[in-house]
Design a protein around this motif. Sequence first.
Motif, short mmCIF file in Angstrom:
data_model
loop_
_atom_site.label_atom_id
_atom_site.label_comp_id
_atom_site.label_asym_id
_atom_site.label_seq_id
_atom_site.Cartn_x
_atom_site.Cartn_y
_atom_site.Cartn_z
N PRO A 139 -5.87 -4.33 1.98
CA PRO A 139 -4.67 -4.18 2.79
C PRO A 139 -4.06 -5.42 2.82
N PHE A 140 -4.69 -6.40 3.37
CA PHE A 140 -4.00 -7.70 3.40
C PHE A 140 -3.28 -8.25 2.14
N ILE A 141 -4.12 -8.05 1.11
CA ILE A 141 -3.71 -8.59 -0.29
C ILE A 141 -2.41 -7.64 -0.69
N LEU A 142 -2.22 -6.43 -0.54
CA LEU A 142 -1.36 -5.65 -1.00
C LEU A 142 -0.16 -5.57 -0.19
N ILE A 143 -0.42 -6.04 1.12
CA ILE A 143 0.82 -6.16 2.14
C ILE A 143 1.51 -7.59 1.63
N THR A 144 0.45 -8.57 1.22
CA THR A 144 1.10 -9.87 1.17
C THR A 144 1.88 -9.86 -0.06
N LEU A 145 1.44 -9.13 -1.34
CA LEU A 145 2.03 -8.91 -2.41
C LEU A 145 3.30 -8.20 -2.52
N PHE A 146 3.21 -6.97 -1.66
CA PHE A 146 4.44 -5.83 -1.60
C PHE A 146 5.56 -5.99 -0.42
N LEU A 147 4.93 -6.60 0.67
CA LEU A 147 5.75 -6.54 1.82
C LEU A 147 6.02 -7.93 2.59
N GLY A 148 5.36 -9.07 2.15
CA GLY A 148 5.52 -10.14 2.77
C GLY A 148 4.69 -10.38 3.95
N LEU A 149 4.72 -11.83 4.25
CA LEU A 149 4.02 -12.36 5.43
C LEU A 149 4.44 -11.77 6.86
N ALA A 150 5.68 -11.46 7.03
CA ALA A 150 5.89 -10.96 8.33
C ALA A 150 5.23 -9.57 8.70
N GLU A 151 4.94 -8.80 7.53
CA GLU A 151 4.40 -7.59 7.65
C GLU A 151 2.97 -7.96 7.75
N LEU A 211 -8.49 1.54 -3.70
CA LEU A 211 -7.47 0.75 -4.51
C LEU A 211 -6.48 1.57 -4.96
N VAL A 212 -6.79 2.82 -5.72
CA VAL A 212 -5.70 3.67 -6.52
C VAL A 212 -4.69 4.22 -5.41
N THR A 213 -5.41 4.73 -4.23
CA THR A 213 -4.38 5.51 -3.43
C THR A 213 -3.56 4.52 -2.48
N SER A 214 -4.04 3.44 -2.14
CA SER A 214 -3.26 2.24 -1.54
C SER A 214 -2.11 1.76 -2.15
N ILE A 215 -2.21 1.45 -3.50
CA ILE A 215 -1.27 0.93 -4.28
C ILE A 215 0.05 2.08 -4.36
N ILE A 216 -0.44 3.30 -4.62
CA ILE A 216 0.29 4.22 -4.71
C ILE A 216 1.14 4.33 -3.27
N PHE A 217 0.42 4.68 -2.08
CA PHE A 217 1.17 4.91 -1.01
C PHE A 217 1.94 3.74 -0.40
#
Length: 502
Positions: free
Chosen positions: A241-253, A383-389
């Motif tokens: 979760p933290f890695i994907l949010i960092t990469l896709f949504l930014g540090l504020a999220e 991993l797969v479902t998190s990246i998709i959703f």
Amino acid sequence: MRTKKVLLNLLSNVLLQIVSAAINFILPRLFMTTYGSASNGLISSIKQFLSYLKIVEAGVGSASIAALYKPLSLGDKDQINGILSATNHFYRRSGIIFTVLVAILAIFYPFVVGDEVNPRTAFYMVLILGISGMWEYFFIGKYLVLLTADQKNYVIFRIQTILLIASTLLSLMLIMLGFSIIVVIASSSVLLLLDILFLRRYVKKKYSYFNIKVEPNTRATKAKWDALIHQIASLVVFNTPFILITLFLGLAEVSVFTVYSLVFNAVTLFVSAFSGAMLAAFGDILVKEDRDGLQKYFQHFEYVFFAVVAFCYTCTAILFLPFITIYTMGVEDVDYIRPWLATLFVMVGVANTIRIPSNTLVNAAGHFRETKNRAIIEAVINLVTSIIFVQFFGIEGVLIGALCSYAYRTWDLILYTSKEILKQSALVTVKKITRNTILAFSAATPFIFFMELPITGVGSWLVAAICVSLWTIAIVLLGNFIFEPKMMRDILVHVKRAISND
């Protein structure tokens, strides 16, 4: 004696989790208001990246703990030292690799976060937060393994509690004096490294035969590669979760996710204190091949554990959003009040914690090879479902992905431990889960559907928390006693006997 050690471990761990929870609520709030949400998100993000680097541990800790149960039970000092020597050897090798990887991460991480924080701040923060991992591999890992296997986690917990309090007081002082976030984190991190002084002294005093200069017994830790698979799978599941949010949504999220995680990590760690206290006890029972004793202790464990889960998550579901509202008051650079996110966090928390008893038993039995493929499947699903959703639903999508993987793995663990280790029907566990789920809904229903809590500040929230807690614990205790009164009486007798034999 076994019950007494379990109680000591449990009480010491619960105290540590209470202290950790309080500190984890205080410091991030100060980081957000003093340095901004991006800085708070930076710390959380780096910690998750560093967690991935810890795969270099290669499952040595879990494999060594499982290997030590039998020689500790038999008092075989040569075998104990041989295993610890091998543990120290592997940890030092892992430490060298980890140090190199931390240096590489420090160089490239500033490019990951872009312009959200100063690149130099990101660089130094990676190095500072990486120190604790290096410290464990080079200096204290062998001591942690020995004390955990010998059911003396309470020693570790007490040392960590004292140092954590001292470290936090230092951080608060430095923040009030206006120091930068780098100085604050660096100073508190260095103070935590003093654990080596206490651990080394205790081990040398209580284990006079301790000697890691003997020939390493690498055969005893051969299960480390299978344990590594589980370690990697766990990293994917719990750190994605933290890695994907960092990469896709930014540090504020990331900061939003971190604040929500503070509450649920505190609840999970509190509940996990019960499983941590039982791990070595189950290992001791298994090496003695006491099948009846194992079933009895595990049923008692589940009885208490699921009741605690029902109590904790019922209170959390009712009090969570009002707490977040108060906690983030004055922080306006990002929206923290998200009811749908809160609902998903509760669902994920419950799905994760109800598998802890079964997972504890798998680890105690050392069934790493037998269950590694199942762990891999869970990691792939997550991993797969998190990246998709995450592409469609943001933070909520990451939690939906977690639910998908937990739905598979939680049920799989219950089936596996029931059939392969306990040799009993899975319905024994399912009945306890169902009963406590019904009790949790019964306790929560008045507050969710018929009554709005008059919470306007910290004081009114504390009053509401006390009332909700008393109501919930009454419903959960009464319900479990009505359905299984004999088991509750047996547990109370064991506890009373352990205390009276102190």
